[in-house]
Design an enzyme around this catalytic site. Sequence first.
Site, PDB file in Angstrom:
ATOM      1  N   GLU A 308      35.634  45.656  63.319  1.00 23.31           N
ATOM      2  CA  GLU A 308      35.271  44.260  63.567  1.00 23.31           C
ATOM      3  C   GLU A 308      33.822  44.067  63.984  1.00 23.31           C
ATOM      4  OE1 GLU A 308      39.388  42.282  64.921  1.00 23.31           O
ATOM      5  OE2 GLU A 308      38.462  43.575  66.418  1.00 23.31           O
TER       6      GLU A 308
HETATM    7  C1  NGO Z   1      41.308  48.099  65.415  1.00 26.42           C
HETATM    8  C2  NGO Z   1      41.555  46.728  65.966  1.00 26.42           C
HETATM    9  N1  NGO Z   1      40.631  45.895  66.416  1.00 26.42           N
HETATM   10  C3  NGO Z   1      41.273  44.753  67.001  1.00 26.42           C
HETATM   11  C4  NGO Z   1      42.616  44.787  66.240  1.00 26.42           C
HETATM   12  O1  NGO Z   1      42.823  46.216  66.077  1.00 26.42           O
HETATM   13  O2  NGO Z   1      43.700  44.154  66.919  1.00 26.42           O
HETATM   14  C5  NGO Z   1      43.855  44.422  68.293  1.00 26.42           C
HETATM   15  C6  NGO Z   1      45.009  43.577  68.853  1.00 26.42           C
HETATM   16  O3  NGO Z   1      46.201  43.787  68.139  1.00 26.42           O
HETATM   17  C7  NGO Z   1      42.571  44.109  69.067  1.00 26.42           C
HETATM   18  O4  NGO Z   1      42.759  44.356  70.446  1.00 26.42           O
HETATM   19  C8  NGO Z   1      41.468  45.010  68.507  1.00 26.42           C
HETATM   20  O5  NGO Z   1      40.228  44.742  69.206  1.00 26.42           O
END
Ligand code: NGO
Length: 496
Positions: A308
């Site tokens: 992200e």
């Molecule tokens: C790899 C990843 N990045 C995000 C995504 O997973 O969802 C999570 C919550 O389900 C969140 O906490 C995390 O920052």
Amino acid sequence: GNTVSLHDVIPAPTSVREESGKKFHIRWNTGIHTPAGSPEAEEVAHHLQRQLRPSTGYGFLINRDQPGSNDIVLRLDGSRDRLGDSGYRMDIERDRLTIHATAPDGLFYGVQTLRQLLPAKAESDSPRHGPWKVRTGEIVDKPRFERRSAMLDVARHFFEVGQVKTYIDQLAQYKINYLHMHLSDDQGWRIQIDSWPRLTTHGGSTEVGGGEGGYYTKREFAEIVRYASARNITIVPEIDMPGHTNAALASYAELNCDGKAPELYTGIEVGFSSLCIDKDITYRFVDDVIREVAAMTPGEYLHIGGDEAHATTDEDYRKFMSKVLPLVEKHGKTALGWHEYAKTDPPESAMVQYWGTTNSNAEVAEAAARGNDILLSPAHKSYVDQKYNEDTELGLDWAGPTTVREAYDWNPGSFMESVPESSIAGVEAALWSETVTNSDEIEFLAFPRMPAIAELGWSASDKLDWSSFRQRVADQAPRWEEQGIDFYRSEQIPWP
Ligand SMILES: CC1=[NH+][C@H]2[C@@H](O1)O[C@H](CO)[C@@H](O)[C@@H]2O
């Protein structure tokens, strides 16, 4: 009688032959025999002692000369071709129970199975009446995948050493062998770094919701690593970057492109932060952090996050990874990262952790074709932070809700299109902690879905069967009650 079927084990063993009639009795004079000269085997014997002494009140004295009748015998004489590196063969006769393994971890796994073959009260931490009987027969067992992992996000909410140890105990009984600790994020930096002390003194001073946060000193982190290792669990530390870095950016203004430190963040948004890709200090920072974290973990892998990075341009993301991946190697570790980093062509040794919600992903397929191993944590299956259903109080729902059956009913070997089973390193049950603040809440979300993921990582493909698993989960409930585990009573399970 109240003896447990040899089939009633999670994860389901590779093969089981049960005999009727005779039983093996654990009695006051039952000793634990270990091969002389193997301190690791003796460590497993002490683990077994600690497990069974409180509930039975027996001594379980360890002996190294000839095994007596009625003894539990641990032997490192297993055949590697039959048991692989981590398997065991349990031979249960009327007057002796022998666990054969090729390596100490196999003995440890045999002991976890033995625990489940005893009545649930064997899990009590106070003396209970016997008898302590085990059905006779043979179990031959070994893992399908090398990595059966769990992740605990200690950044969104901080968990004390004791809470982490409690979770490690709960994971070890299901033959989980990796604990991935998500040590840094926007809301908190949780591991002491000597060369950048404000990361914890400032960056570790709060958490989601504005609480007091916290962090592990190096001594405390070493204690977690030791405790995990004694239970056959290797810690995988994650420093998430270049995104998910607000806590670091808030701690050092010079790390920010504009030289201004943002406020500490206590919300649950993602994708708004980025290290400053064009500043040299960024790579001195990353080098120092990786050096200090690498020195704290004996495990092979160091997780660099990479998810992200919405506040980082694609070009900058690639530039960042091209500079950072060599630093992981320089400090003697192998990189592990969320699957976005696969597009930056990491070294063949690097591992790619898939967290998507589909069963196809071009970056992952290309990585596998290049020789990268894939760790599977599909968010709509193995993210145990997701609600069970719409009414579940706790948990997020962006990838869910995820019922126990949805967490269980998939096959990691064939799940990803154009990714062969040979590229799959294993699976991970990921527990993100935006909505999770204590052990009860960890347990509510992790039980029964973490044991489901543990079975997918360990058991042979032909043993994966929902109707069998749901019954075996139901039979775990009395054990969880003895351990004080606040599990979710899913309506999909025929609880006793
Ligand atoms: C790899 C990843 N990045 C995000 C995504 O997973 O969802 C999570 C919550 O389900 C969140 O906490 C995390 O920052």
